[in-house]
Every structure is written in C-alpha cells, then in structure tokens.
Write a protein that holds these residues in place. Sequence first.
Motif, PDB file in Angstrom:
ATOM      1  N   ASP A  23      76.521  -3.821 103.381  1.00 26.04           N
ATOM      2  CA  ASP A  23      75.555  -3.032 103.272  1.00 26.04           C
ATOM      3  C   ASP A  23      75.102  -2.500 104.440  1.00 26.04           C
ATOM      4  O   ASP A  23      74.887  -1.495 104.838  1.00 26.04           O
ATOM      5  N   THR A  27      75.626   1.412 106.122  1.00 18.76           N
ATOM      6  CA  THR A  27      74.326   1.791 106.490  1.00 18.76           C
ATOM      7  C   THR A  27      74.602   2.227 107.900  1.00 18.76           C
ATOM      8  O   THR A  27      74.051   3.549 108.240  1.00 18.76           O
ATOM      9  N   TYR A 130      70.078   6.041 103.335  1.00 12.65           N
ATOM     10  CA  TYR A 130      69.195   6.009 104.190  1.00 12.65           C
ATOM     11  C   TYR A 130      67.649   5.513 103.393  1.00 12.65           C
ATOM     12  O   TYR A 130      66.514   5.593 104.087  1.00 12.65           O
ATOM     13  N   HIS A 132      66.358   2.625 103.371  1.00 11.36           N
ATOM     14  CA  HIS A 132      65.611   1.594 104.057  1.00 11.36           C
ATOM     15  C   HIS A 132      65.170   2.314 105.284  1.00 11.36           C
ATOM     16  O   HIS A 132      64.663   1.310 105.946  1.00 11.36           O
ATOM     17  N   ASN A 133      65.498   3.298 105.559  1.00  9.27           N
ATOM     18  CA  ASN A 133      65.216   3.720 106.932  1.00  9.27           C
ATOM     19  C   ASN A 133      64.360   5.198 107.059  1.00  9.27           C
ATOM     20  O   ASN A 133      64.042   5.467 107.807  1.00  9.27           O
ATOM     21  N   GLU A 135      60.743   6.490 104.897  1.00 16.61           N
ATOM     22  CA  GLU A 135      59.711   6.303 103.760  1.00 16.61           C
ATOM     23  C   GLU A 135      59.700   7.382 102.778  1.00 16.61           C
ATOM     24  O   GLU A 135      59.448   7.032 101.397  1.00 16.61           O
ATOM     25  N   LYS A 138      62.459   6.553 100.247  1.00 15.45           N
ATOM     26  CA  LYS A 138      62.009   5.213  99.583  1.00 15.45           C
ATOM     27  C   LYS A 138      61.099   5.854  98.284  1.00 15.45           C
ATOM     28  O   LYS A 138      61.076   5.434  97.317  1.00 15.45           O
ATOM     29  N   TYR A 151      66.922  -0.529  95.606  1.00 19.41           N
ATOM     30  CA  TYR A 151      66.407  -0.793  97.067  1.00 19.41           C
ATOM     31  C   TYR A 151      66.312  -2.289  97.583  1.00 19.41           C
ATOM     32  O   TYR A 151      66.870  -2.530  98.609  1.00 19.41           O
ATOM     33  N   TYR A 152      66.528  -2.972  96.480  1.00 24.41           N
ATOM     34  CA  TYR A 152      66.393  -4.606  96.758  1.00 24.41           C
ATOM     35  C   TYR A 152      67.769  -5.276  96.661  1.00 24.41           C
ATOM     36  O   TYR A 152      68.110  -6.228  97.334  1.00 24.41           O
TER      37      TYR A 152
END
Length: 294
Positions: A23, A27, A130, A132-133, A135, A138, A151-152
């Motif tokens: 991951d 990424t 992206y 996690h990079n 907001e 997300k 996401y997790y």
Amino acid sequence: MKKFLIYIAKIVAITILTAFVLDGLYTFIFTHSNNRGKIEKVFNSNAQKYDVVILGSSRANNHFVAQMFEDKGLKTFNYGMSGGHLFEASLMLKLMIERKYEIKNVILEADLNLSNEHQAEGISARFLPYIHNSEVIKDHFSNEADFNELYYIPFYRYIKYDGKIGFREAFFISVDRKTNALDNLGYYPLEKHKNGNMKNNIVNLNPLKHNKYYEEIKELCKANQINFIALMTPICENTKGMNYFDKVKKAYPEIHNYENVVIEDKYFSSCGHMNDAGARVFTAKILNDFFSKN
C-alpha cells in the motif's frame, strides 16, 4: 495444535505486513506522478491560475477545444473525463480548490449525467490512491457503501480496482510512460467515422430534480467567486427523446441549452460526440457568447 496456530498467526502477520508495505509503495508511486492523467496532474500540482476550467464527461472532453480559448488569451485546460459523471467532476473541482487553484470561470457540461448521482467506478477509482492524502477525497467517498474497506484495509483499493490503479498502472508510472490524456490542453479530438452510430435513444432518461453533485459544483463556484457556466452540449438530430433537454431546462433554468447548435451528421463522430470539426464550431459559439468581451 499450538504450532499450527503459531504458523497461521505468522501467515496472517506476514500478509498484513505485506499489504501495508505494498500500500505504501503503490501510494508513493502514484503521489509522484503527474503525466499519466488529469487527476494525477491536479493532485501532484502546486497552485495554478486559470481563466477557464472545463469539467464534465466525454461530452466535455471531446467538445471544448481548449486551444481556441488560449488563442483568445484565456489560460484554459479541459479536465473533462471520458466515462465520468458529476460525482467525479465535483471531486475534481474540490481537489483544485484544496490545491489553492485560482479559477475565474468553470464551464460544466451538464446534461445527460444530471440523470444520476452514481460514481463512475472506472474514473473514481483513480482518486483512490490519494484517499489518505486528501481530506476532500476522503470526505467525498465517505458516504459510499465500501468506504470503510477502501479507507481502512491496506492495499484493498489497489486489489479491487487492479485494472485502473493496480500493478500495470503503477509500473507505467514508474517507467514514466505517458498517455495522451494531457495532450491538447486536455481536449481529445475525435475523427468522423464512416460507421459511427448516428442514432440514440434517451426517451427513458430523466434529470434528477436536485442532483447533489451538480449543486455541489454550483455552490463551490459561488463560495470561491468563480463564474459558473453550465451548458448542455450538442447531440445528433436522430436522437429519440430530445425533450430530455427541455426537462433539464425546466429543472435547472440556469443551464444554457446548446444541444441543437450543431446538428449535421458530418460534425459528429457518433451520435453523442462531435468530431473535431464539430467541436470547433461549437467552441467558437461558446467563445462568442460568453467571452467575446475578453
């Protein structure tokens, strides 16, 4: 039995560790790419200044000749994405704002995609490296049914969408293999095809009375002092159910209807997409109607 359980635990631990490592590796690769596609171009860019940003589906990508705007002194890029919906167009604008872009005008192709609020998985998947990079990425995906997994769970998104963001794409980025997505300032010209399908049926298509992502784009423009220009673009005259565009106009009176500005088959590659000649006729009309004073 104890040895067996220890063995299983080791396998699970190694699998989880490998997922985290892969991951992170994938990424890292995607967050250092800016010449494969439009999403990467925006995510990995610094603040930009544009006079005109074009958003939408293929009916934006193939219909607005960005160079013609540039020839009028308007810094422009066509961020239309073939196969995309308003879900992706809204997220693209959010990402630009997150990246501190200064935009004077947004032209949104808003017609057929007003009929749904779905994501186009083949396009939306390209935002996921992206997640996690950013907001805004997300948050945009937070209401999707598989958000928690995406996401997790490490590396899950790369496995699920392997065809779009998997090994092949990561490899091509690593060897700096470019695509044509960024050519012609994002505009993708089509040719006239002898066997192009010049019939279409949108009788059963109806615009939503309140399309969430269209409204998001409109509100984002208002909040950031961006002039918002929403347009319906041409479609061939052999289309059944042309009253769809009247329905759009009734539900969204601010959207400008240009579906019948170009109608002759010689200007179309297929019923829903103009060829380069048609796109140039259409773009000239838009420039004259909205930017003639520039």
